[in-house]
Design an enzyme around this catalytic site. Structure first.
Site, PDB file in Angstrom:
ATOM      1  CB  ILE A  87      -0.964  -0.053   1.123  1.00  0.00           C
ATOM      2  CG1 ILE A  87      -2.021  -1.159   1.250  1.00  0.00           C
ATOM      3  CG2 ILE A  87      -1.619   1.339   1.287  1.00  0.00           C
ATOM      4  CD1 ILE A  87      -2.823  -1.330   2.288  1.00  0.00           C
ATOM      5  N   GLY A 145       0.859  -5.451   0.783  1.00  0.00           N
ATOM      6  CA  GLY A 145      -0.411  -5.619  -0.054  1.00  0.00           C
ATOM      7  C   GLY A 145      -0.093  -6.344  -1.328  1.00  0.00           C
ATOM      8  CG  ASP A 148      -3.286  -8.420   1.576  1.00  0.00           C
ATOM      9  OD1 ASP A 148      -3.647  -8.873   2.378  1.00  0.00           O
ATOM     10  OD2 ASP A 148      -2.266  -7.616   1.897  1.00  0.00           O
ATOM     11  CD  GLU A 168       0.880  -6.084   5.748  1.00  0.00           C
ATOM     12  OE1 GLU A 168       0.221  -5.949   4.558  1.00  0.00           O
ATOM     13  OE2 GLU A 168       1.595  -6.800   5.748  1.00  0.00           O
ATOM     14  CG  ASP A 176      -6.225  -3.953   7.037  1.00  0.00           C
ATOM     15  OD1 ASP A 176      -5.581  -3.906   5.873  1.00  0.00           O
ATOM     16  OD2 ASP A 176      -6.573  -2.563   7.520  1.00  0.00           O
TER      17      ASP A 176
END
Length: 295
Positions: A87, A145, A148, A168, A176
């Protein structure tokens, strides 16, 4: 006729919107003779960090490819030397780092952040929910991310130089966007806990050993060629069988064995008598390659 005309119009509209392009992605059909498209993360100068625009464009691209008959499989790759830096922190419009307005109700601020997280989760879940199989082609660094993103794909491949890390925990936050939910089902609880709690970087070969990726290629060039071959082979199969297999796999992942068996029985009760099945049987008996129907 009306239904066919409507489907053709929807496909043309989807194709036209794809041609209009994206800010953070590049979407193309590398081989016009093959039924797959490539979605490329396209911010190489930022190591393809996921910006608010990227979170808006990923689900839009997946929705367009989902309803495009020519797209029977999707390759998810990245431009530049790295797959994804995670991110984008500190960028404009980032809800995770934006300071709450002065005097804002803490509950309202928390609810706003919760909605923003759910929207970002939904953007990556769109990869998983695309009816067409999505194949990740990872090279270089895949961070936070980025993990993810690939966890939401159906098949994951990488080049030998690829590395994976969930950062993270080192940033004092809980991952998340789906890694903590999807990774245990991919690599097992122990491996997922190891990655998430230590924040350590793993190599391509360790990712292969734990099942995070299924194939490792020696170079980026070989990765691109290998993943294109996988996508082309999938695209040549019955689209109904491929989409049904993905749907049943996802459903069976999240329910008991008994519920999964019931689901596939119901699915095949409605879909098994397809023209593609008849063609597959005829082709087998006639010792030729089947010609499956278009979507």
């Amino acid at each position: 006729m009306a239904g066919g005309s409507s489907d053709a119009a929807a496909a043309a509209a989807a194709e036209a919107e794809l041609r209009r392009g994206f800010e953070t992605l590049a979407v193309a059909r590398p081989d016009p003779s093959a039924g797959f498209y490539e979605v490329r993360l396209n911010r190489p100068a930022q190591r393809n960090a996921l910006s608010p625009a990227a979170f808006a464009e990923i689900p839009r691209a997946m929705a367009l490819l989902d309803r495009l008959p020519a797209a029977r499989a999707v390759v998810l790759s990245a431009a530049g030397p790295h797959f994804c830096a995670g991110i984008e922190l500190g960028g404009p419009g980032n809800p995770l780092t934006a300071a709450p307005a002065g005097g804002a109700d803490p509950a309202a601020a928390a609810e706003g952040l919760r909605r923003a997280i759910l929207e970002m989760q939904g953007a990556l879940t769109a990869i998983e929910r695309c009816r067409k199989p999505v194949i990740a082609a990872v090279h270089g660094a895949c961070v936070g991310g980025g993990v993810d993103v690939v966890a939401a794909c159906d098949i994951r491949c990488c080049s030998r130089d690829a590395t994976f890390v969930l950062k993270e925990v080192d940033m004092a936050i809980v991952a998340d966007l789906g890694a903590l939910q999807r990774l245990p089902r991919i690599v097992g609880y122990g491996n997922a806990a190891d990655l998430a709690l230590t924040g350590r970087k793993i190599t391509a070969m360790e990712a292969k050993e734990m099942g995070l990726v299924s194939r490792v290629f020696d170079s980026k060039k070989e990765l691109d060629a290998g993943v294109a071959k996988i996508a082309k082979e999938i695209a040549e199969k019955s689209a109904w069988a491929v989409m049904g297999t993905k749907a049943v796999l996802l459903r069976s992942r999240d329910v008991t064995v008994e519920q999964g068996l019931e689901h596939v029985a119901t699915w095949n009760a409605g879909m098994l008598r397809s023209n593609d099945l008849k063609e597959a049987i005829r082709a087998f008996l006639e010792k030729r390659k089947p010609v499956f129907s278009k979507l």
